[in-house]
Design an enzyme around this catalytic site. Structure first.
Site, PDB file in Angstrom:
ATOM      1  N   CYS A 147       0.799  -1.226   0.000  1.00 39.71           N
ATOM      2  CA  CYS A 147       0.000   0.000   0.000  1.00 39.71           C
ATOM      3  C   CYS A 147       0.835   1.282   0.000  1.00 39.71           C
ATOM      4  CB  CYS A 147      -0.879   0.004   1.238  1.00 39.71           C
ATOM      5  SG  CYS A 147       0.134  -0.033   2.729  1.00 39.71           S
TER       6      CYS A 147
ATOM      7  N   TYR B 202      20.806  -9.953   0.648  1.00 39.09           N
ATOM      8  CA  TYR B 202      19.949  -8.903   1.208  1.00 39.09           C
ATOM      9  C   TYR B 202      18.564  -8.913   0.539  1.00 39.09           C
ATOM     10  CZ  TYR B 202      24.641  -7.714   2.675  1.00 39.09           C
ATOM     11  OH  TYR B 202      25.908  -7.797   3.178  1.00 39.09           O
TER      12      TYR B 202
HETATM   13  N1  LLP Z   1      31.308  -7.356   7.313  1.00 32.18           N
HETATM   14  C1  LLP Z   1      30.597  -6.441   7.985  1.00 32.18           C
HETATM   15  C2  LLP Z   1      31.066  -5.996   9.289  1.00 32.18           C
HETATM   16  C3  LLP Z   1      29.419  -5.917   7.421  1.00 32.18           C
HETATM   17  O1  LLP Z   1      28.720  -5.012   8.094  1.00 32.18           O
HETATM   18  C4  LLP Z   1      29.010  -6.354   6.151  1.00 32.18           C
HETATM   19  C5  LLP Z   1      27.794  -5.829   5.540  1.00 32.18           C
HETATM   20  C6  LLP Z   1      29.775  -7.347   5.498  1.00 32.18           C
HETATM   21  C7  LLP Z   1      30.938  -7.809   6.103  1.00 32.18           C
HETATM   22  C8  LLP Z   1      29.391  -7.914   4.159  1.00 32.18           C
HETATM   23  O2  LLP Z   1      29.354  -6.948   3.181  1.00 32.18           O
HETATM   24  P1  LLP Z   1      29.158  -7.388   1.650  1.00 32.18           P
HETATM   25  O3  LLP Z   1      30.325  -8.286   1.272  1.00 32.18           O
HETATM   26  O4  LLP Z   1      27.884  -8.122   1.555  1.00 32.18           O
HETATM   27  O5  LLP Z   1      29.142  -6.125   0.897  1.00 32.18           O
HETATM   28  N2  LLP Z   1      21.674  -4.279   2.757  1.00 32.18           N
HETATM   29  C9  LLP Z   1      22.671  -3.656   1.901  1.00 32.18           C
HETATM   30  C10 LLP Z   1      24.077  -4.084   2.257  1.00 32.18           C
HETATM   31  C11 LLP Z   1      24.386  -3.881   3.708  1.00 32.18           C
HETATM   32  C12 LLP Z   1      25.730  -4.395   4.103  1.00 32.18           C
HETATM   33  C13 LLP Z   1      25.847  -4.415   5.580  1.00 32.18           C
HETATM   34  N3  LLP Z   1      27.087  -4.907   6.048  1.00 32.18           N
HETATM   35  C14 LLP Z   1      22.324  -3.942   0.449  1.00 32.18           C
HETATM   36  O6  LLP Z   1      21.307  -4.602   0.186  1.00 32.18           O
HETATM   37  O7  LLP Z   1      23.019  -3.478  -0.456  1.00 32.18           O
END
Ligand code: LLP
Length: 406
Positions: A334, A363
């Protein structure tokens, strides 16, 4: 097409018929391949890939990642709990805490799980509660990056980590409570597509690490991007790995010890192995705008709404030669912002067609909700053995009442 072979050997219409719409569909072979790519990123021998499970905590995927030799990071007691259920042992888990309570810290420490602390105030709490123990510190080396301000976790506009100028204060607390800094970690942010950005974070962190004499490991963080747009170049893992190797071997030589290096990829591991499939329920126009109304509300996938994130979208059946129109692919929530993909040129559609949203394994489900009392979808795995496996059932209406006294 983003990945024309995604459904090879499987029929998306049959999947929707069996498991309901919308549906998260995972391809085991792609998930395993991404795990393997990360495992061979560097030649440096004492290297650990900690899957950042916040991207996707499906139990089956966690088990597969462990089979591939990955360890895991955790952001919460809940992630620790699920990782243990998937078979990860305490030494394979690294709790990267943020604004944790004493109870949350104790949940990890009591199980022998290494904890990273990311502020002076939390370090004092940790020292008071667990004196004479080992701890890791999350460092903000000043470098930040990411696809949106909301996911940049280094530099000056962030709640995360201990700044270099706060290190003397941190070291005083370390001494006061007889703590041993056994590890350092950083995470500059999420979605880095060029090696140089990631390397600049590593180059900023390593000189700081030289100030600590008892390090067993240094965790360089996650953030590795993958192409959301068809044709977008991939992160050059060979270039990144070779440059990293130089830095890691060099550090070990100067430090006098082959400390363990860790990385924490989330998105890179799980994004591309998954598509979210929904159904076209209604088609309409409003002035010049065309709306393709689906069951892909933002309760299923919030990334486009929250970050203006782009996901490739395709429709099935393929109507080659059909006229193409700029469709707004929207959901059934909505709010007018409930848009999966805005003004995408797509072949003329019919009710009952399927919409395939790519790269939703990171995510996606993990940020889904029951907003509007919508049921979260099922998840299925297209196995390497050619079988379809239900790896999470769809919510039921009863689930909506589960936490109430009725
Ligand atoms: N390590 C830490 C401490 C983190 O906070 C994160 C992600 C990662 C590793 C892994 O990051 P990656 O490799 O996935 O980039 N919801 C958002 C992304 C948030 C990431 C949060 N922290 C999105 O959908 O783009």
């Amino acid at each position: 097409m983003k990945n024309p072979s995604f459904f090879d050997g499987f029929d998306p219409f049959a999947l929707i018929q069996t498991y309901g719409s919308p549906l998260y569909v995972y391809r085991e072979s792609i998930f395993r391949e991404r795990c393997r790519e990360m495992m061979r990123l560097v030649t440096y021998p004492n290297f650990s890939v900690n899957y950042s499970v916040k991207a996707n905590t499906n139990l089956t995927l966690l088990k597969i990642a462990r089979e591939e030799g990955l360890h895991a990071d955790a952001m919460s007691p809940g992630e620790i709990f699920v990782e243990k259920a998937a078979g990860y042992t305490p030494p394979e888990i690294f709790f990267i805490s943020n604004n944790a309570s004493a109870e949350e810290l104790r949940f990890a420490v009591d199980q022998g799980i290494m904890v990273s602390i990311d502020s002076i105030s939390q370090l004092a709490l940790y020292g008071r509660t667990f004196p004479h123990t080992k701890v890791a510190l999350r460092i903000n080396s000043g470098v930040g990056a990411g696809h949106s301000d909301k996911v940049v976790t280094g530099g000056h506009k962030t709640k995360f980590a201990i700044l270099e100028e706060q290190l003397d204060e941190a070291l005083a607390i370390i001494e006061q409570y007889d703590l041993t800094v056994a590890g350092l970690n950083q995470h500059i942010g999420s979605f880095v597509l060029d090696p140089e950005t990631y390397l600049s974070g590593v180059r900023a962190l390593l000189p700081i690490a030289m100030r600590f004499k008892d390090l067993e490991f240094i965790d360089l963080g996650g953030g590795f991007g993958m192409p959301y747009q068809a044709g977008q170049p991939r992160l050059d893992l060979k270039e990144l790995g070779e440059a990293l190797d130089v830095l890691l071997y060099d550090f070990a030589k100067n430090y006098g010890r082959m400390v363990q290096f860790k990385i924490e990829p989330g998105r890179y591991i799980s994004a591309e192995c998954c598509v979210l499939v929904g159904t076209v329920n209604a088609l309409k126009s409003n002035g010049d705008d065309l709306y393709c109304g689906t069951d892909l509300g933002f309760n299923n996938l919030i990334r486009p709404v929250l970050y203006d994130a782009y996901h490739e979208v395709e429709t099935l059946p393929k109507r080659e030669g059909a006229p193409v129109h700029p469709y707004n692919v929207v959901g059934n929530i909505c709010e007018s912002g409930d848009i999966v993909a805005a003004e995408r040129p797509l072949p003329e559609m019919k009710e009952g067609d399927l919409v395939v949203v790519y790269d939703t394994g990171a995510y996606g489900y993990s940020m889904s909700s029951q907003y509007n009392n919508r049921l979260r979808p099922a998840e299925v795995l297209l196995g390497e053995d050619g079988q379809v496996k239900l790896i999470r059932r769809r919510d039921t209406l009863e689930d909506l009442l589960r936490n109430f006294e009725v």
